[in-house]
Design a protein around this motif. Structure first.
Motif, PDB file in Angstrom:
ATOM      1  N   GLU A  98      32.005   7.803   1.614  1.00 27.68           N
ATOM      2  CA  GLU A  98      32.095   9.235   1.916  1.00 27.68           C
ATOM      3  C   GLU A  98      33.538   9.704   2.139  1.00 27.68           C
ATOM      4  OE1 GLU A  98      29.336  11.433   2.150  1.00 27.68           O
ATOM      5  OE2 GLU A  98      28.146   9.782   1.352  1.00 27.68           O
TER       6      GLU A  98
ATOM      7  N   SER B 135      36.540  12.164   0.886  1.00 25.28           N
ATOM      8  CA  SER B 135      36.682  13.414   0.136  1.00 25.28           C
ATOM      9  C   SER B 135      38.165  13.731  -0.039  1.00 25.28           C
ATOM     10  CB  SER B 135      35.985  14.566   0.873  1.00 25.28           C
ATOM     11  OG  SER B 135      36.144  15.784   0.162  1.00 25.28           O
TER      12      SER B 135
ATOM     13  N   HIS C  90      37.179  19.315  -4.727  1.00 24.75           N
ATOM     14  CA  HIS C  90      37.282  18.042  -4.025  1.00 24.75           C
ATOM     15  C   HIS C  90      36.293  17.054  -4.636  1.00 24.75           C
ATOM     16  CE1 HIS C  90      39.612  20.261  -1.091  1.00 24.75           C
ATOM     17  NE2 HIS C  90      39.863  19.140  -0.436  1.00 24.75           N
ATOM     18  N   ILE C  91      36.676  15.785  -4.630  1.00 23.10           N
ATOM     19  CA  ILE C  91      35.813  14.711  -5.110  1.00 23.10           C
ATOM     20  C   ILE C  91      35.305  13.935  -3.902  1.00 23.10           C
ATOM     21  CG2 ILE C  91      35.647  12.672  -6.579  1.00 23.10           C
ATOM     22  CD1 ILE C  91      36.341  15.157  -8.151  1.00 23.10           C
ATOM     23  N   LEU C  92      33.995  13.796  -3.802  1.00 21.86           N
ATOM     24  CA  LEU C  92      33.390  12.969  -2.757  1.00 21.86           C
ATOM     25  C   LEU C  92      33.011  11.639  -3.394  1.00 21.86           C
ATOM     26  CD1 LEU C  92      32.275  12.752   0.173  1.00 21.86           C
ATOM     27  CD2 LEU C  92      30.083  13.550  -0.753  1.00 21.86           C
TER      28      LEU C  92
ATOM     29  N   ASP D  96      32.688   6.988  -2.849  1.00 20.64           N
ATOM     30  CA  ASP D  96      32.786   5.735  -2.105  1.00 20.64           C
ATOM     31  C   ASP D  96      33.826   4.863  -2.798  1.00 20.64           C
ATOM     32  OD1 ASP D  96      30.663   6.635  -0.579  1.00 20.64           O
ATOM     33  OD2 ASP D  96      29.161   5.445  -1.647  1.00 20.64           O
TER      34      ASP D  96
ATOM     35  N   ILE E 169      31.662   8.064  -7.628  1.00 20.48           N
ATOM     36  CA  ILE E 169      31.716   9.503  -7.377  1.00 20.48           C
ATOM     37  C   ILE E 169      30.327  10.043  -7.057  1.00 20.48           C
ATOM     38  CG2 ILE E 169      32.278  11.739  -8.392  1.00 20.48           C
ATOM     39  CD1 ILE E 169      34.336  10.248 -10.133  1.00 20.48           C
ATOM     40  N   LYS E 170      30.264  10.844  -5.989  1.00 20.68           N
ATOM     41  CA  LYS E 170      28.993  11.425  -5.556  1.00 20.68           C
ATOM     42  C   LYS E 170      28.897  12.916  -5.850  1.00 20.68           C
ATOM     43  CE  LYS E 170      27.984   8.086  -1.908  1.00 20.68           C
ATOM     44  NZ  LYS E 170      27.679   7.905  -0.464  1.00 20.68           N
ATOM     45  N   SER E 171      30.005  13.614  -5.777  1.00 20.71           N
ATOM     46  CA  SER E 171      30.002  15.033  -6.140  1.00 20.71           C
ATOM     47  C   SER E 171      31.396  15.412  -6.614  1.00 20.71           C
ATOM     48  CB  SER E 171      29.585  15.923  -4.960  1.00 20.71           C
ATOM     49  OG  SER E 171      30.546  15.892  -3.926  1.00 20.71           O
TER      50      SER E 171
ATOM     51  N   MET F 111      40.046  10.776   8.150  1.00 16.82           N
ATOM     52  CA  MET F 111      39.023  10.576   7.133  1.00 16.82           C
ATOM     53  C   MET F 111      37.803   9.835   7.674  1.00 16.82           C
ATOM     54  SD  MET F 111      40.653  11.945   4.571  1.00 16.82           S
ATOM     55  CE  MET F 111      39.722  11.489   3.132  1.00 16.82           C
TER      56      MET F 111
ATOM     57  N   PHE G 125      42.774  12.531  -6.040  1.00 15.23           N
ATOM     58  CA  PHE G 125      41.822  11.469  -6.385  1.00 15.23           C
ATOM     59  C   PHE G 125      42.214  10.799  -7.696  1.00 15.23           C
ATOM     60  CE2 PHE G 125      38.182  10.372  -9.048  1.00 15.23           C
ATOM     61  CZ  PHE G 125      37.572   9.390  -8.283  1.00 15.23           C
TER      62      PHE G 125
END
Length: 299
Positions: free
Chosen positions: A111, A113, A87-89, A91, A81-83, A39, A119
Motif C-alpha cells: 500500500e 502511494s 498517483h500509483i498505489l 505493493d 500496481i493496485k490503482s 508512508m 513511481f
C-alpha cells in the motif's frame, strides 16, 4: 533545476536477519526545503532487501548514523500496481529470483502511494518489474453489459466472424491498459451468446482452445502473461470473457497477409497505429516509462 526524491528509513530495531523501521518519502526541490511524507509505520524487511534499497540509492537511513550495509545479494523487485491515476498505489515485492517474484515473493511493503512520474523513475532506478495484476478485471458479463464499452471493456458478437477485430482489441489492450473483451455481447450491450459457435465445435474446451490458439498465432511477441479466457453462462446464453493484461513489451498483431501492426486503446475504441513516431513513443513508454522518456527527449 532537478528535484530529488528518495525513501527514508527511520530505523527502530536491527537484528542479523531483519530491520524494523518507519518508512518516509522525501521530495527535495532544488534550493528548497525537503518535503517529508510518512508512508508506513513498523515495516519489517529482511536485511538483504533493506540493504539493496540503500545500495541502489533509493533509500537513506535515519536513526542509525553508523549503519553499514552488507555484501549485496541477488534481489528481484516487483511493483504490484493496485490503482492508477495521478498517483500509483502499489505493493513493493521482493524475491531472490525474478521467476519467483509474483507467486513466491518473500517480503512486501504494501500500500505505497506515489505520484505517477516518481513511481516510474523508481521502477527504472531499481530495474523493477511492474504489473497491473487484475486491475480492471470484469468477470461478470451482465455487469459489463450494464457498464457498456469503455477504455477497459469491449464487445464482439462472436468469434468466427470477428477474428480481425478480436486481435486488434487484444493488441490494443496489451499496449495500453488492462482490458476485458467479451464475445457474445453486441455493440449495444445486448447479450446474444455464442451458443451457435459452441454447437459447431461440439465441445466447450475445443472452442476455448481454438480462441486461445488463434490469439497466440496472430500476436507477436508471445503475450506474457497470456490472456485469461473463460466461458460464462448468463441464463441460457454463453459468453466468452477474455481478460488482457498490459504487457511490458510492444505487442504486434498479424493481419491476413502476415504483416505486423500495432494497436492502442483510446477514446473507448481500439485503433491501429501507423505513424512510426507514435509507435516509437509506445515502445519507449513500455521500456523506460513515460516520465523517463520525456526527460531523455524521446517523447
Amino acid at each position: 533545476m532537478r528535484t530529488f526524491y528518495y525513501f527514508l528509513a527511520d530505523v527502530q530495531q536491527v537484528s542479523d536477519q531483519e530491520i524494523l523501521f518507519d518508512l518516509y518519502h522525501i521530495i527535495k526541490p532544488a534550493k528548497e526545503e525537503p518535503v517529508r511524507e510518512r508512508m508506513k509505520s513498523a515495516v519489517v524487511l529482511p536485511r538483504h532487501y533493506f540493504d539493496y534499497l540503500i545500495n541502489n540509492g533509493v533509500m537513506q537511513v535515519e536513526g542509525m548514523s553508523r549503519y553499514k550495509t552488507r555484501q549485496e545479494a541477488t534481489v528481484a523487485i516487483g511493483m504490484n500496481i493496485k490503482s492508477i491515476g495521478r498517483h500509483i498505489l502499489f505493493d513493493m515485492c521482493f524475491s531472490p529470483q525474478t521467476y519467483k517474484l509474483w507467486q513466491h515473493a518473500d517480503a512486501f511493503i504494501d500500500e505505497i502511494s506515489l505520484p505517477a512520474d516518481i513511481f516510474e523513475e523508481y521502477v527504472y532506478r531499481l530495474g523493477a518489474l511492474s504489473r497491473f495484476r487484475y486491475l480492471g478485471r470484469v468477470d461478470d458479463p451482465l455487469a459489463a453489459a450494464e457498464i457498456g464499452e469503455n477504455d477497459m471493456i469491449e464487445f464482439k458478437q462472436d468469434f468466427l466472424l470477428s477474428k480481425p477485430g478480436i486481435i486488434k482489441s487484444v493488441v490494443a489492450f496489451a499496449n495500453s491498459n488492462n482490458g476485458n473483451l467479451f464475445l457474445g455481447i453486441s455493440d449495444e450491450g445486448k447479450i446474444v451468446g455464442v451458443n451457435h459457435e459452441l454447437e459447431q465445435y461440439g465441445d466447450p474446451d475445443k472452442y476455448i482452445l481454438a480462441i486461445t490458439q488463434y490469439i497466440q498465432d496472430k500476436t507477436t511477441p508471445f503475450l506474457t502473461p497470456f490472456p485469461k479466457i473463460t466461458l460464462q453462462k448468463v441464463e441460457d446464453k454463453y459468453v466468452v470473457c477474455i481478460f488482457v493484461e498490459v504487457c511490458s513489451e510492444l505487442i504486434c498483431g498479424l493481419d491476413k497477409n502476415g504483416e505486423k501492426f500495432v494497436a492502442i486503446r483510446t477514446n473507448n475504441r481500439s485503433f491501429i497505429v501507423r505513424d512510426p513516431h507514435q509507435i516509437g513513443e509506445i515502445y519507449v513508454k513500455r521500456k523506460l516509462g513515460s516520465e523517463i522518456g520525456r526527460r531523455l527527449g524521446l517523447l
